[in-house]
Motif scaffolding. Structure first.
Motif, PDB file in Angstrom:
ATOM      1  N   TYR A  50     -12.581  13.243 -41.155  1.00  0.00           N
ATOM      2  CA  TYR A  50     -13.913  12.643 -41.191  1.00  0.00           C
ATOM      3  C   TYR A  50     -14.935  13.561 -40.516  1.00  0.00           C
ATOM      4  CZ  TYR A  50     -17.535   9.071 -40.964  1.00  0.00           C
ATOM      5  OH  TYR A  50     -18.699   8.365 -41.118  1.00  0.00           O
ATOM      6  N   ASN A  51     -15.989  13.869 -41.269  1.00  0.00           N
ATOM      7  CA  ASN A  51     -17.069  14.753 -40.807  1.00  0.00           C
ATOM      8  C   ASN A  51     -16.572  16.134 -40.380  1.00  0.00           C
ATOM      9  OD1 ASN A  51     -19.119  12.960 -41.302  1.00  0.00           O
ATOM     10  ND2 ASN A  51     -19.342  12.279 -39.181  1.00  0.00           N
ATOM     11  N   GLY A  52     -15.330  16.456 -40.726  1.00  0.00           N
ATOM     12  CA  GLY A  52     -14.771  17.743 -40.343  1.00  0.00           C
ATOM     13  C   GLY A  52     -14.544  17.889 -38.848  1.00  0.00           C
ATOM     14  N   ASP A  53     -14.534  16.783 -38.124  1.00  0.00           N
ATOM     15  CA  ASP A  53     -14.451  16.822 -36.658  1.00  0.00           C
ATOM     16  C   ASP A  53     -13.050  16.433 -36.198  1.00  0.00           C
ATOM     17  OD1 ASP A  53     -14.748  16.667 -33.928  1.00  0.00           O
ATOM     18  OD2 ASP A  53     -16.700  15.669 -34.008  1.00  0.00           O
ATOM     19  N   SER A  54     -12.177  17.411 -36.036  1.00  0.00           N
ATOM     20  CA  SER A  54     -10.796  17.146 -35.624  1.00  0.00           C
ATOM     21  C   SER A  54     -10.689  16.699 -34.170  1.00  0.00           C
ATOM     22  CB  SER A  54      -9.935  18.400 -35.830  1.00  0.00           C
ATOM     23  OG  SER A  54      -9.794  18.690 -37.210  1.00  0.00           O
ATOM     24  N   SER A  55     -11.726  16.961 -33.376  1.00  0.00           N
ATOM     25  CA  SER A  55     -11.676  16.535 -31.979  1.00  0.00           C
ATOM     26  C   SER A  55     -11.779  15.022 -31.843  1.00  0.00           C
ATOM     27  CB  SER A  55     -12.797  17.207 -31.175  1.00  0.00           C
ATOM     28  OG  SER A  55     -14.077  16.728 -31.590  1.00  0.00           O
ATOM     29  N   LEU A  56     -12.347  14.361 -32.845  1.00  0.00           N
ATOM     30  CA  LEU A  56     -12.494  12.907 -32.813  1.00  0.00           C
ATOM     31  C   LEU A  56     -11.580  12.194 -33.796  1.00  0.00           C
ATOM     32  CD1 LEU A  56     -16.385  12.478 -32.548  1.00  0.00           C
ATOM     33  CD2 LEU A  56     -14.687  12.421 -30.707  1.00  0.00           C
ATOM     34  N   TRP A  57     -11.300  12.841 -34.941  1.00  0.00           N
ATOM     35  CA  TRP A  57     -10.569  12.143 -36.010  1.00  0.00           C
ATOM     36  C   TRP A  57      -9.462  12.996 -36.637  1.00  0.00           C
ATOM     37  CZ3 TRP A  57     -16.154  11.975 -36.282  1.00  0.00           C
ATOM     38  CH2 TRP A  57     -16.691  10.769 -35.813  1.00  0.00           C
TER      39      TRP A  57
ATOM     40  N   ASN B 291     -12.139  11.669 -44.740  1.00  0.00           N
ATOM     41  CA  ASN B 291     -13.423  11.396 -45.382  1.00  0.00           C
ATOM     42  C   ASN B 291     -13.214  10.333 -46.455  1.00  0.00           C
ATOM     43  OD1 ASN B 291     -15.299  13.132 -44.058  1.00  0.00           O
ATOM     44  ND2 ASN B 291     -14.412  14.887 -45.148  1.00  0.00           N
TER      45      ASN B 291
END
Length: 242
Positions: A115-122, A143
């Protein structure tokens, strides 16, 4: 002494063979599950074997049996934030499919997207880190796409029996629907479907998906296979093998 009940079930695989005999073992558990039921199917005046047969027919990983009143509870819907109370004390007993290990714990993961390309959160790694975030972050989330998936690489080839998914815990649990459990020996794309969950799931639900029969594989993929636009949210996934 551990009580073991064997059930032999006939599955018909048209493209492969007829009359495959599959063995699953339901074992009386020493400890109750760490989560509680929301509701279950019920049958009075039943035997323990009745309970086993009903569980196999509904592809239930576990069931509860009251030996004094001869009552069975199976096909249960579990929630992670519920405590196991009524069915987890005498004269009730808890039975579950035999397993040796959660083969997914701390194992590498990949996904169709993040999701949103954000691996730190998802990132996909949150699905096997042994923690279950109570919020919508620090979980795995894809996504929105047609057929999002999460893939887990096991340490070696395992005989996989069932998958347990901890659904998103704060909201939108219905996003988990029409989910196939697919297994591959090498992860090269040669995946075969061995389990299915129709859903939709509930927020905070603990979803257990029994394989059609124990299947050897090193890679397990959890994939939504119906609908034009989907997003998959997983707080934690456990893959059980014998």
């Amino acid at each position: 002494m551990t009580e073991i009940f064997l059930i032999f079930v006939i599955f018909i695989q048209v493209s492969l063979h007829f009359g495959s005999i599959v063995q699953y073992e339901y074992i009386k558990q020493e400890f109750a599950p760490l989560y509680g039921k929301l509701f279950c199917q019920g049958l009075s005046e039943s035997s323990l074997m009745d309970c086993v047969i009903l569980s196999v027919q509904s592809k239930s990983v576990s069931f509860f049996f009251n030996k004094d009143e001869h009552v069975c509870r199976w096909d249960c819907v579990f929630l992670a934030n519920h405590a196991c109370k009524t069915y987890c004390t005498e004269p009730w007993s808890y039975y579950a499919i035999k397993w040796k290990t959660n083969a997914a714990l701390s194992r590498p993961t990949t996904s169709s997207s993040v999701y949103n390309g954000d691996s730190s959160l998802w990132g996909a790694h949150y699905a096997t880190n042994g923690a279950m975030s109570p919020t919508g972050i620090y979980i795995f989330s894809s996504n929105f796409e047609m057929s999002p998936w999460l893939k887990v690489q096991l340490i070696d080839s395992n005989m996989i029996t069932f998958v347990r998914v901890y659904n998103r815990r704060d909201e939108v649990g219905e996003r988990f629907h029409d989910v196939a459990v697919e297994v591959s020996p090498d992860g090269s794309g040669n995946f075969v479907q061995r389990g299915f969950y129709k859903g939709p799931g509930l927020t905070d639900q603990v979803i257990e998906i029994l394989c059609d029969y124990p299947t050897s594989g090193k890679y397990v993929r959890i994939r939504i296979i119906e609908g034009p636009s989907n997003i998959i949210n997983i707080a934690e996934v456990e893959i059980y093998a014998v």
